[in-house]
Design a protein around this motif. Structure first.
Motif: not given
Length: 477
Positions: A86-89, A264-267
């Motif tokens: 989600p952090g990449g969106v 914050q890079l939870a994936c």
């Protein structure tokens, strides 16, 4: 810290952050590089540690600090071995931009610009917590989650040609409303056709300069022509969807043993239950955003009709194009000479597909996808076109705007909204906002130069400049 590869291209070497799998790539001029926060460089390097990342972790010239990924970040992950994050969106899923053409000329609109801006501000709800004139049912909300702009058009808010001129035809297949929480539904239901707040806007502009006459002709643009730009996203629905699934993916990181340098890079692995649940909910938010911009388009047309006493067809109010920011999409790209399906995360970045690509609308296929880059309040915006080079350099991606250089809190200490408003009006730009503080937060000095940012992607060949538009009237939340 970074190594120069060429003009406007810099490498963040493997080793900047332990565990980097690929280098970072920063597409920025030397002068813009001087203003990049070191934390932004760290974020680009951190993304390079994620499983299945392909080629590079990238950032566009408007890059600045974001949640997990830098805003302006682009990263592609292998469909099977990669992740979804989600952090990449971002929280405002499918925050995007659309541009409406008109056959009006600047001199026809200037005498009416104050009344027009006031009417647009009144007819399109804006501001924090703003509510729609539509009272959508649960079924209509599901239809919007599933069918995006197509739902809005079928509900009477536009014409079929509008969806043909949207990225992905205005909706992404695979959305599943069962993965959208009750809270997200409750937040989204009353907000169709609302701008929201922050950097979102509805702007009346005119074409000031043409850089490529052949492409401009294909896009239906001429000097002096009035256009309308709409910049907004998925409102409370998208924010809540991101928030909800971040909790689940924060647990998934531990479950799957993924090492990340920043929480914050939870994936999660792209094909895992957790990642796919997020992806299906994210698609709902993306589709909601297209429906939202479509409803705003309809009310914009109605406003022009009333002010100018002519119908939208007579005014030539066709949608030129609609592009998404803040979205992850499964796309086919060439990696190491082979075609591969990858999840491309564009966080504050715009798709920029080349001529002859099957996803470019037929009307533009010979010249490439329109790429819309908004400026900050009171500064130029740009229309560009996608290129073949972008597919090799950046997975078909370009920048999405000017890029902030100052927080909203800092901006309110540096600028007075009323003073900014008066300065803009002295330049012939009418501004309407819910509060002077909104104008202060979005003052031109809060952003990088849109011209300099756009010149970088133009010179790199990621997207080519077609036209520049200048604001006449701005409605903000």
């Amino acid at each position: 810290m970074v190594r120069k590869l060429s003009d406007n291209s810099w490498e963040i070497p493997i080793g900047r952050t332990p565990g980097m799998r690929v280098p970072g790539r920063l597409f920025v001029s030397e002068s813009l590089l001087e203003g990049i926060d070191p934390g932004t460089i760290d974020q680009i390097a951190n993304v390079a540690t994620l499983p299945g990342i392909q080629k590079y972790s990238m950032a566009m010239p408007d890059a600045h600090l974001g949640y997990g990924f830098a805003i302006g970040g682009v990263a592609a992950f292998d469909r099977e071995e990669g992740i979804l994050s989600p952090g990449g969106v971002g929280f405002d899923i499918n925050c995007g931009v659309r541009l409406i053409r008109t056959n009006l000329q600047k001199e026809e609109v200037v005498p009416h610009i104050e009344a027009l801006t006031e009417a647009l501000f009144h007819n399109v709800p804006s501001g924090v917590g703003s509510k729609s004139r539509i009272r959508a049912s649960d079924r209509e909300l599901d239809d919007a989650f599933l069918h995006g702009a197509r739902w809005a058009v079928e509900a009477g808010y536009g014409v079929e040609a509008d969806t043909e001129h949207c990225e992905a035809d205005g909706f992404l297949d695979g959305a599943d409303p069962s993965h959208v929480s009750t809270k997200a539904r409750t937040r989204g239901k009353p907000q169709f056709g609302t701008l929201g707040s922050g950097n979102h806007f509805l702007e009346v502009q005119y074409v000031d300069e043409i850089y490529d006459r052949d492409v401009a002709s294909a896009f239906g643009l001429v000097e002096g022509q009035v256009t309308v730009m709409i910049h907004c996203g998925s409102r409370g629905a998208g924010h809540q969807i991101c928030t909800d699934h971040l909790r689940e993916l924060s647990q998934a990181v531990k479950k799957y043993g993924i090492q990340i340098p920043d929480k914050q890079l939870a994936c999660a692995p792209a094909q895992s239950r957790e990642a796919q649940n997020y992806f299906k909910a994210m698609l709902c938010a993306a589709n909601y955003a297209w429906a939202n911009r479509q409803v705003i388009t309809h009310w914009t047309r109605e406003t022009f009709e009333k002010i100018f006493g002519r119908d939208a067809d007579d005014l030539g109010m066709d949608l030129l194009y609609d592009v998404a920011h803040n979205v992850a999409k499964l796309e086919e790209h060439r990696v190491d000479g082979k075609k591969k399906e990858v999840y491309v995360h564009r966080k504050g970045a715009t798709r920029a597909f080349p001529p002859e690509h099957p996803e470019v609308p037929a009307a533009y296929r010979a010249v490439g996808q329109p790429v819309l880059i908004p400026g900050s309040m009171g500064t130029p915006s740009f229309i560009l076109c996608g290129t073949k080079e972008a597919m090799d350099i950046s997975f078909g991606s370009a920048c999405h705007g000017a890029g902030r250089i100052m927080s909203r809190a800092h901006a309110k200490t540096e600028f007075r909204g009323q003073t900014i408003k008066e300065n803009l009006e002295a330049q012939g730009i009418t501004v309407r906002a819910t509060h002077p503080s909104v104008i202060a937060e979005e003052a031109p000095g809060v952003y990088k130069s849109s011209s300099e940012v756009v010149n970088v992607v133009h010179e790199l060949g990621i997207a080519r400049k077609v036209a520049r538009v200048i604001p006449l009237g701005v409605a903000k939340g």
